[in-house]
Enzyme design. Structure first.
Site, mmCIF file in Angstrom:
data_model
loop_
_atom_site.group_PDB
_atom_site.id
_atom_site.type_symbol
_atom_site.label_atom_id
_atom_site.label_comp_id
_atom_site.label_asym_id
_atom_site.label_seq_id
_atom_site.Cartn_x
_atom_site.Cartn_y
_atom_site.Cartn_z
ATOM 1 N N SER A 180 58.749 17.141 45.601
ATOM 2 C CA SER A 180 57.561 16.861 44.789
ATOM 3 C C SER A 180 57.438 15.395 44.372
ATOM 4 O O SER A 180 56.346 14.836 44.475
ATOM 5 C CB SER A 180 57.535 17.757 43.550
ATOM 6 O OG SER A 180 57.306 19.090 43.919
ATOM 7 N N THR A 223 59.150 24.805 38.395
ATOM 8 C CA THR A 223 59.748 25.603 39.460
ATOM 9 C C THR A 223 60.879 26.450 38.884
ATOM 10 O O THR A 223 61.038 26.536 37.663
ATOM 11 C CB THR A 223 60.189 24.696 40.634
ATOM 12 O OG1 THR A 223 60.528 25.524 41.751
ATOM 13 C CG2 THR A 223 61.338 23.788 40.271
ATOM 14 N N SER A 282 64.026 18.745 45.263
ATOM 15 C CA SER A 282 62.564 18.838 45.305
ATOM 16 C C SER A 282 61.929 17.644 46.020
ATOM 17 O O SER A 282 62.289 16.503 45.773
ATOM 18 C CB SER A 282 61.998 18.930 43.881
ATOM 19 O OG SER A 282 60.580 18.938 43.926
ATOM 20 N N LYS A 315 59.465 29.394 35.540
ATOM 21 C CA LYS A 315 58.057 29.768 35.674
ATOM 22 C C LYS A 315 57.602 30.749 34.606
ATOM 23 O O LYS A 315 56.539 30.581 34.006
ATOM 24 C CB LYS A 315 57.773 30.302 37.070
ATOM 25 C CG LYS A 315 57.863 29.201 38.117
ATOM 26 C CD LYS A 315 57.477 29.697 39.481
ATOM 27 C CE LYS A 315 57.604 28.569 40.475
ATOM 28 N NZ LYS A 315 56.419 28.311 41.211
#
Length: 87
Positions: free
Chosen positions: A22, A65, A20, A69
């Site tokens: 993020s 993620t 990721s 979810k």
């Protein structure tokens, strides 16, 4: 800035999550905006167990993620009508 015991911790929950981007994006954005915080990847196998163990004030907030979810939607106190419609 320097992190302390009071630094807000946020993270992205997933499995896998090591790839990721993020954390780099969120940490960079917080630093640029002068917002104190630390955004980390959180490798989670079972979302309900994780949330039971690490709830506020341990963490300020999460992004979710794959594959969590739908479990996150089910665990939410409030769900936006658009998210509920999407499932």
């Amino acid at each position: 800035g320097e992190q302390t015991k009071d630094t807000p911790v946020l993270g992205v929950i997933g499995n896998p999550v090591g790839h990721s981007r993020s954390p780099a994006l969120h940490n960079g954005a917080m630093a640029a905006a002068g917002v104190e915080g630390c955004y980390v990847p959180l490798l989670v196998d079972d979302l309900p167990t994780f949330l039971a163990a690490f709830d506020q004030p341990d963490f300020r907030g999460y992004s979710v993620t794959i594959p969590h979810k739908e479990a996150a939607l089910a665990a939410s106190d409030e769900v936006d009508p658009v998210a509920a419609q999407i499932g």
